[in-house]
Write an enzyme that holds these catalytic residues in place. Structure first.
Site, PDB file in Angstrom:
ATOM      1  N   LYS A 225      13.605  -0.700   2.148  1.00 32.91           N
ATOM      2  CA  LYS A 225      12.815  -1.873   1.740  1.00 32.91           C
ATOM      3  C   LYS A 225      12.308  -1.712   0.311  1.00 32.91           C
ATOM      4  CE  LYS A 225       8.228  -2.398   2.966  1.00 32.91           C
ATOM      5  NZ  LYS A 225       7.434  -2.698   1.764  1.00 32.91           N
ATOM      6  N   ASN A 226      11.672  -0.569   0.050  1.00 32.50           N
ATOM      7  CA  ASN A 226      11.015  -0.419  -1.252  1.00 32.50           C
ATOM      8  C   ASN A 226      11.996  -0.225  -2.404  1.00 32.50           C
ATOM      9  OD1 ASN A 226       8.665  -0.810   0.068  1.00 32.50           O
ATOM     10  ND2 ASN A 226       7.845   1.254  -0.232  1.00 32.50           N
TER      11      ASN A 226
ATOM     12  N   ARG B  46       8.330  -7.115   8.584  1.00 31.84           N
ATOM     13  CA  ARG B  46       8.404  -7.083   7.115  1.00 31.84           C
ATOM     14  C   ARG B  46       9.244  -5.898   6.638  1.00 31.84           C
ATOM     15  NH1 ARG B  46       3.153  -6.086   4.621  1.00 31.84           N
ATOM     16  NH2 ARG B  46       4.660  -5.620   3.025  1.00 31.84           N
TER      17      ARG B  46
ATOM     18  N   ARG C 239      -5.788  -3.046  -4.197  1.00 31.26           N
ATOM     19  CA  ARG C 239      -4.489  -3.180  -4.857  1.00 31.26           C
ATOM     20  C   ARG C 239      -4.521  -4.033  -6.130  1.00 31.26           C
ATOM     21  NH1 ARG C 239       0.122  -3.213  -0.299  1.00 31.26           N
ATOM     22  NH2 ARG C 239       1.160  -2.010  -1.910  1.00 31.26           N
TER      23      ARG C 239
ATOM     24  N   CYS D  88      -5.054  -6.468   0.100  1.00 27.95           N
ATOM     25  CA  CYS D  88      -4.455  -6.662   1.412  1.00 27.95           C
ATOM     26  C   CYS D  88      -5.146  -5.728   2.392  1.00 27.95           C
ATOM     27  CB  CYS D  88      -2.950  -6.450   1.369  1.00 27.95           C
ATOM     28  SG  CYS D  88      -2.504  -4.747   1.131  1.00 27.95           S
TER      29      CYS D  88
ATOM     30  N   ASP E 118       2.721   5.845   3.243  1.00 28.05           N
ATOM     31  CA  ASP E 118       3.385   4.959   4.206  1.00 28.05           C
ATOM     32  C   ASP E 118       3.758   5.662   5.509  1.00 28.05           C
ATOM     33  OD1 ASP E 118       3.094   2.902   2.437  1.00 28.05           O
ATOM     34  OD2 ASP E 118       5.189   2.841   1.796  1.00 28.05           O
TER      35      ASP E 118
HETATM   36  C1  UD1 Z   1       4.274   0.925  -3.483  1.00 33.02           C
HETATM   37  C2  UD1 Z   1       5.008   0.703  -2.182  1.00 33.02           C
HETATM   38  C3  UD1 Z   1       4.097   0.960  -0.990  1.00 33.02           C
HETATM   39  C4  UD1 Z   1       3.488   2.335  -1.095  1.00 33.02           C
HETATM   40  C5  UD1 Z   1       2.827   2.547  -2.466  1.00 33.02           C
HETATM   41  C6  UD1 Z   1       2.323   3.960  -2.672  1.00 33.02           C
HETATM   42  C7  UD1 Z   1       6.686  -0.948  -2.677  1.00 33.02           C
HETATM   43  C8  UD1 Z   1       7.159  -2.352  -2.516  1.00 33.02           C
HETATM   44  N1  UD1 Z   1       5.502  -0.661  -2.139  1.00 33.02           N
HETATM   45  O1  UD1 Z   1       3.210  -0.021  -3.533  1.00 33.02           O
HETATM   46  O2  UD1 Z   1       4.868   0.847   0.190  1.00 33.02           O
HETATM   47  O3  UD1 Z   1       2.515   2.499  -0.099  1.00 33.02           O
HETATM   48  O4  UD1 Z   1       3.772   2.253  -3.517  1.00 33.02           O
HETATM   49  O5  UD1 Z   1       3.356   4.863  -2.554  1.00 33.02           O
HETATM   50  O6  UD1 Z   1       7.357  -0.103  -3.242  1.00 33.02           O
HETATM   51  N2  UD1 Z   1      -3.293   0.766  -8.625  1.00 33.02           N
HETATM   52  C9  UD1 Z   1      -4.272   0.339  -9.526  1.00 33.02           C
HETATM   53  N3  UD1 Z   1      -3.892  -0.524 -10.515  1.00 33.02           N
HETATM   54  C10 UD1 Z   1      -2.612  -0.961 -10.648  1.00 33.02           C
HETATM   55  C11 UD1 Z   1      -1.630  -0.513  -9.742  1.00 33.02           C
HETATM   56  C12 UD1 Z   1      -2.000   0.355  -8.732  1.00 33.02           C
HETATM   57  O7  UD1 Z   1      -5.436   0.723  -9.425  1.00 33.02           O
HETATM   58  O8  UD1 Z   1      -2.337  -1.740 -11.578  1.00 33.02           O
HETATM   59  C13 UD1 Z   1      -3.682   1.682  -7.527  1.00 33.02           C
HETATM   60  C14 UD1 Z   1      -3.521   1.017  -6.154  1.00 33.02           C
HETATM   61  O9  UD1 Z   1      -4.647   0.236  -5.804  1.00 33.02           O
HETATM   62  C15 UD1 Z   1      -3.345   2.207  -5.241  1.00 33.02           C
HETATM   63  C16 UD1 Z   1      -2.572   3.192  -6.147  1.00 33.02           C
HETATM   64  O10 UD1 Z   1      -2.766   2.765  -7.496  1.00 33.02           O
HETATM   65  O11 UD1 Z   1      -4.593   2.755  -4.915  1.00 33.02           O
HETATM   66  C17 UD1 Z   1      -1.087   3.261  -5.846  1.00 33.02           C
HETATM   67  O12 UD1 Z   1      -0.524   1.968  -5.903  1.00 33.02           O
HETATM   68  P1  UD1 Z   1       0.986   1.699  -6.314  1.00 33.02           P
HETATM   69  O13 UD1 Z   1       1.702   3.002  -6.484  1.00 33.02           O
HETATM   70  O14 UD1 Z   1       0.993   0.747  -7.443  1.00 33.02           O
HETATM   71  O15 UD1 Z   1       1.533   0.984  -4.998  1.00 33.02           O
HETATM   72  P2  UD1 Z   1       2.471  -0.293  -4.930  1.00 33.02           P
HETATM   73  O16 UD1 Z   1       3.468  -0.269  -6.018  1.00 33.02           O
HETATM   74  O17 UD1 Z   1       1.639  -1.506  -4.737  1.00 33.02           O
END
Ligand code: UD1
Length: 433
Positions: A22-23, A401, A121, A116, A308
């Site tokens: 998925k990711n 999902r 996030r 979410c 995850d």
């Molecule tokens: C992706 C994965 C999700 C996984 C996560 C962490 C996909 C589609 N989803 O989510 O399944 O659980 O990585 O491995 O690939 N953060 C900020 N600011 C930002 C971006 C992130 O503070 O601009 C924080 C987030 O709130 C969170 C952490 O960084 O606490 C990690 O988030 P991130 O690695 O960005 O996760 P996703 O890309 O949303």
């Protein structure tokens, strides 16, 4: 909304094939818009999140068609640069169209994704990084909830991420591929799905160095070209079915596994007593004793233990012969499942938003529980496999999902499990297929 009904208590035996990731699929589907032509994606999972990404492609004027698990995307024409609020609300990953559309058309309007069930996030790293690449940003619409980004030319820059965010790393890469000059990402996420995106883009003509490392360098090119690409298999689905064996006991074969991406999960499961053997892309896993406790399990960015898989391990450790602690280091509110597992007889104390203590119990009892998010739902399904009696997990649309058909897969491992209607009384007395 539908439910899943599981009758627990039998050991697992049999084999199943692991679906595509998925990711990996989600950012690569967004990336297809960078090419003015046709992209063929093999091993693409037929899951709700992928269907939502396809809906966004269609909103933009592109087409997508399935042939089995192959997705054929035609992005020759783009008629809109707007990603609707509805799409972003359905799925946060639509935010990846920010970088991809900017790269293709130098302009994008996209709704701001909210938090979410697993955390706030924010997307501040995405926005700050992209802004520094000569991109203007305006917030408009009701409550300033629409982000409008535009540029006359994307210009490469040095990007320092405060945290190795997967999504921010991917969005910067997508923005930079067709930009001018060199973009260097420091403290980039090293998750296999970032590597998959880089491998896909490179095959399509992008120039990317440092793939799979924390320092990625992208040299802008004029255009990408048509490509056929096979997505990696899903490491979290693999881990979920490994955890299912750990919790229910048994002896199973998992085929098409992503061999190089499951080490941290394999190591934890081996330490708590599972036997795991991998040959090529086939895993044999057996667990025939009560799991051992795990002193402190911390979720971390790759190659650490993935957030995850945290919920699934909470289920496993709830049946361990002793006490374990889980520290959640990635998201702020990912322990909602503790309440649901406790309804089934587990003994879990959430001490604060990132620490849970799990005192193993001898057995879980079947019951009526609710899936709060994708992985939490999967974790309740595997709890149901081990529980005495019948478990009904409500609101399992979120599980769809990410899992093509978790019931089909677990049935092929001998489980008594089926989808049923959300009418709980009807579901509880529903005959099993
Ligand atoms: C992706 C994965 C999700 C996984 C996560 C962490 C996909 C589609 N989803 O989510 O399944 O659980 O990585 O491995 O690939 N953060 C900020 N600011 C930002 C971006 C992130 O503070 O601009 C924080 C987030 O709130 C969170 C952490 O960084 O606490 C990690 O988030 P991130 O690695 O960005 O996760 P996703 O890309 O949303």
């Amino acid at each position: 909304m539908s439910s899943i009904k599981v009758i627990g208590g039998s050991k697992l035996k049999g084999e199943t094939i692991i679906q595509g990731s998925k990711n990996a699929a989600l950012p690569i589907i967004a990336a297809t818009v960078l090419n003015q032509g046709v992209t063929i994606l093999r091993n693409c999972p037929r899951i709700l999140d992928v269907f939502h990404m396809i809906d966004v492609l269609k909103e933009l004027g592109c087409t997508a068609n399935w042939e089995g698990n192959t997705l054929i995307v035609d992005t020759t024409y783009i008629s809109s640069t707007k990603v609707s609020e509805n799409s972003v609300q359905k799925m946060r990953s639509s935010i990846l169209f920010l970088g991809a559309l900017l790269g293709r058309t130098q302009e994008v309007s996209i709704a701001y994704p909210g938090g979410c069930s697993i955390g706030k996030r924010p997307i501040d790293y995405h926005l700050e990084s992209i802004k520094s690449m000569n991109v203007s940003q305006e917030f408009c619409g009701e409550n300033n909830s629409i982000i409008h980004c535009y540029t006359d030319k994307i210009k490469g820059n040095d990007i320092f991420l405060r945290f190795p965010s997967v999504g921010a790393t991917q969005n910067v890469i997508l923005t930079a591929v067709l930009g001018e000059g060199i973009t260097r990402i420091f403290n980039a996420a090293r998750e296999p799905e970032v590597l998959d995106l880089c491998n896909f883009l490179s095959l399509a003509g992008a120039r990317i160095r440092g793939k799979g490392t924390a320092f990625i360098e992208i040299e802008g090119v004029k255009a990408l070209h048509d490509v056929e690409y096979k997505l990696s298999s899903d490491r979290i689905v693999t881990g979920t079915y490994m955890a299912a064996v750990a919790v229910a006991g048994g002896d199973v074969v998992l085929r098409n596994i992503p061999v190089n991406h499951i080490e941290s999960v394999s190591n934890v499961l081996k330490r708590i007593g599972c036997k795991i053997r991998v040959t090529d892309d086939v895993m044999k896993i057996s667990c025939n004793k009560r799991p051992l406790p795990y002193d402190i399990l911390k979720t971390q960015p790759y190659p650490g233990f993935p957030t995850d898989m945290q919920s699934q391990l909470m289920t496993v450790l709830s049946l361990a012969d002793g006490a374990s602690t889980i520290i959640e280091e990635i998201f702020e509110s990912r322990f909602q499942n503790a309440k649901e597992l406790n309804k089934m007889g587990a003994n879990i104390t959430v001490e604060n938003e990132n620490k849970a203590v799990i005192r193993g119990v001898n057995s879980l009892q079947g019951g009526l529980v609710r899936a709060y998010d994708l992985r939490a739902g999967a974790a309740l399904v595997i709890a149901g496999l081990a529980a005495l009696g019948t478990t009904v997990i409500r609101d399992v649309t979120c599980v769809e999902r990410g899992y093509e058909d978790i019931c089909r897969d677990l049935r092929s491992l001998g489980a008594s499990i089926n989808y049923c209607s959300d009418n709980i009384l009807a579901c509880a007395s529903y005959p099993m297929a």
